[in-house]
Write a protein that holds these residues in place. Structure first.
Motif, PDB file in Angstrom:
ATOM      1  N   PHE A   1      23.546  -1.474  35.316  1.00 40.99           N
ATOM      2  CA  PHE A   1      22.911  -0.661  36.301  1.00 40.99           C
ATOM      3  C   PHE A   1      23.147  -1.550  37.978  1.00 40.99           C
ATOM      4  N   SER A   2      23.751  -1.076  38.944  1.00 37.67           N
ATOM      5  CA  SER A   2      23.984  -2.092  40.174  1.00 37.67           C
ATOM      6  C   SER A   2      22.927  -1.277  41.062  1.00 37.67           C
TER       7      SER A   2
ATOM      8  N   GLN B   1      20.971  -6.407  39.711  1.00 34.56           N
ATOM      9  CA  GLN B   1      21.259  -6.269  38.569  1.00 34.56           C
ATOM     10  C   GLN B   1      20.777  -6.111  37.766  1.00 34.56           C
ATOM     11  N   TYR B   2      20.564  -4.122  36.981  1.00 31.45           N
ATOM     12  CA  TYR B   2      19.308  -4.311  35.694  1.00 31.45           C
ATOM     13  C   TYR B   2      20.783  -3.913  34.174  1.00 31.45           C
ATOM     14  N   THR B   3      19.038  -4.067  32.988  1.00 32.51           N
ATOM     15  CA  THR B   3      19.400  -3.193  31.900  1.00 32.51           C
ATOM     16  C   THR B   3      18.291  -2.557  31.804  1.00 32.51           C
TER      17      THR B   3
ATOM     18  N   THR C   1      25.572   1.159  40.589  1.00 33.87           N
ATOM     19  CA  THR C   1      27.458   1.108  40.059  1.00 33.87           C
ATOM     20  C   THR C   1      26.742   1.102  38.411  1.00 33.87           C
ATOM     21  N   HIS C   2      27.023   1.999  37.467  1.00 27.13           N
ATOM     22  CA  HIS C   2      26.480   2.197  35.810  1.00 27.13           C
ATOM     23  C   HIS C   2      28.108   1.427  35.706  1.00 27.13           C
ATOM     24  N   ASN C   3      28.078   0.588  34.936  1.00 24.93           N
ATOM     25  CA  ASN C   3      29.555  -0.167  33.548  1.00 24.93           C
ATOM     26  C   ASN C   3      30.167  -0.136  35.697  1.00 24.93           C
ATOM     27  N   LYS C   4      30.208  -0.432  35.909  1.00 28.43           N
ATOM     28  CA  LYS C   4      30.997  -0.743  36.862  1.00 28.43           C
ATOM     29  C   LYS C   4      32.409   1.036  37.433  1.00 28.43           C
TER      30      LYS C   4
END
Lengths: 334, 77
Positions: A49-50, A55-57, A128-131
């Motif tokens: 996730f951006s 960016q994060y997981t 932005t979730h996985n692009k």
């Protein structure tokens, strides 16, 4: 714009959300990751996730988690909610969320805190979730006491229809014992009369799991439990349906340790109820809910002398958010 | 073009299939056996429609009456 009605609960231990067909449940841990690691994480099918260039997981082992009330209106709380709800946005078209979220019973009457929670969450978001670039707005936030969700899940189905035609049940008193990771709520509730007495105990499953860990280490020092890198939370998960702990150095019988700690915790809950003047006779039902209720059900049933009014709610982990969803549907009349 | 009715089975690489055909007594018998299954199952969707209750359509919420509406809103801050 597509509108989502969501019941959600951002707690110390987990993030849970229920929106009919949309469901989220994961350990509430956000980890910031370096941009250079993104490709490797995506290859390993990790969600990335951006938000605002960072960016994060999500997910992983539960940390200690703050029990402080200020977490409910912190930037971190907002970020956790933002990342969670972005997973429910289907594509790159902007969506709207109307949410009902829960707070521990002792905060539910605090208007100052509730205003801060709403001001914190009502906003426009981009993640932005996985692009995939996702946009959404949280337009409405309703705040309720967490155990109200369980009461509603007990009385209504998820479409908001009453489970019984007997409307007298709305005025009856229920005692909800909500055993979470960070707090245990003891709440008297009635659908028509609202919240009655409530006590929030800071003793909860986080204490149970750390005591279980210590007790096993004490009784079986040769197991070298602490050198195995198993966290107390993982240990509890390993032992939910199992009385034998299998470690590299051997198998250890731990059923009696679990039982005695559960008994101790259950007795403590009952004496807290007595100490705060709860009169058990007046309750139509005593409903056990929250993740901890699954572990403590047997012990609590025993300390209540197998009283038939003591029940374990169906789906104790998701009961609150399912109830919030029902409340939202009734309140927004959708 | 290869004749579609010509079938070659390799007993080593297609051992399971070979055993199945052998147990049925030849290729034609094996095909007949499978064809029987096909005939029995091709109409299964329409057949079970008569004997099994289909799941009801997703239940629509009944309109929330004022009592329930007020109760819900008393809880929500």
């Amino acid at each position: 714009m597509r509108t989502n009605i969501i019941g959600c609960d951002n707690s110390n231990a987990s993030f849970k959300a229920f929106g009919g067909r949309k469901v989220l449940y994961y350990t509430n841990v956000l980890q910031e990751v370096k941009t250079s690691n993104t490709s490797a994480l995506l290859r390993n099918k990790k969600d990335i996730f951006s938000v605002d260039g960072k960016q994060y997981t999500i997910g992983g082992n539960i940390g200690s988690g703050g029990k402080d009330e200020s977490r409910y209106y912190s930037k971190q709380f907002k970020l956790e909610t933002q990342i969670a709800l972005s997973q429910l946005v289907v594509g790159d078209v902007k969506e709207e969320f109307k949410i009902i979220t829960g707070v521990p019973a002792n905060l539910a009457e605090r208007d100052d805190i509730i205003d801060k929670i709403k001001n914190n969450l009502i906003d426009n978001y981009e993640v932005t979730h996985n692009k995939v670039h996702k946009r959404f707005v949280i337009s409405h936030v309703g705040v309720v006491s967490q155990p109200v969700g369980t009461l509603y899940y007990n009385l209504f189905d998820i479409n908001g229809n009453a489970k019984t035609n007997d409307k007298s049940v709305y005025s009856k008193n229920f005692l909800i014992i909500d055993i979470g990771f960070g707090t245990t709520d003891l709440v008297e509730l009635s659908a028509s009369k609202g919240l009655g007495d409530n006590v929030t105990l800071t003793r909860a499953m986080s204490d149970y799991v750390s005591n279980l860990y210590k007790a096993i280490e004490y009784e079986y020092p040769e197991s070298r439990l602490s050198s195995t890198e198993i966290t107390p939370y993982e240990l509890d998960n390993m032992l939910i349906d199992n009385d034998i702990l299998s470690l590299p150095r051997g198998d250890y019988k731990v059923g009696h340790i679990k039982e005695s700690l559960q008994q101790e915790f259950a007795t403590e809950i009952k004496s807290a109820l007595g100490k705060h003047g709860y009169n058990f006779e007046k309750y139509h039902q005593i409903i056990l809910t929250g993740g901890g209720s699954i572990i403590l059900y047997k012990a609590l049933k025993e300390v209540f002398n197998n009283d038939k009014r003591v029940i374990l709610i169906d789906d104790p982990i998701m009961a609150n958010v399912k109830g919030f969803y029902t409340l939202a549907k009734q309140s927004y009349r959708v | 073009m290869m004749n579609p009715m010509t079938v070659r089975i390799n007993p080593k690489n297609e051992h399971d299939l070979y055993q199945f055909v052998k147990s049925k007594g030849g290729i034609k018998k094996a095909i007949n056996y499978l064809f029987g299954h096909y005939q029995m199952t091709k109409d299964i969707q329409s057949l079970i429609g008569d004997i099994v209750d289909k799941p009801p359509a997703i239940k629509q919420p009944t309109p929330v009456d004022d009592e329930v509406f007020n109760m819900a809103n008393n809880f929500i801050k």
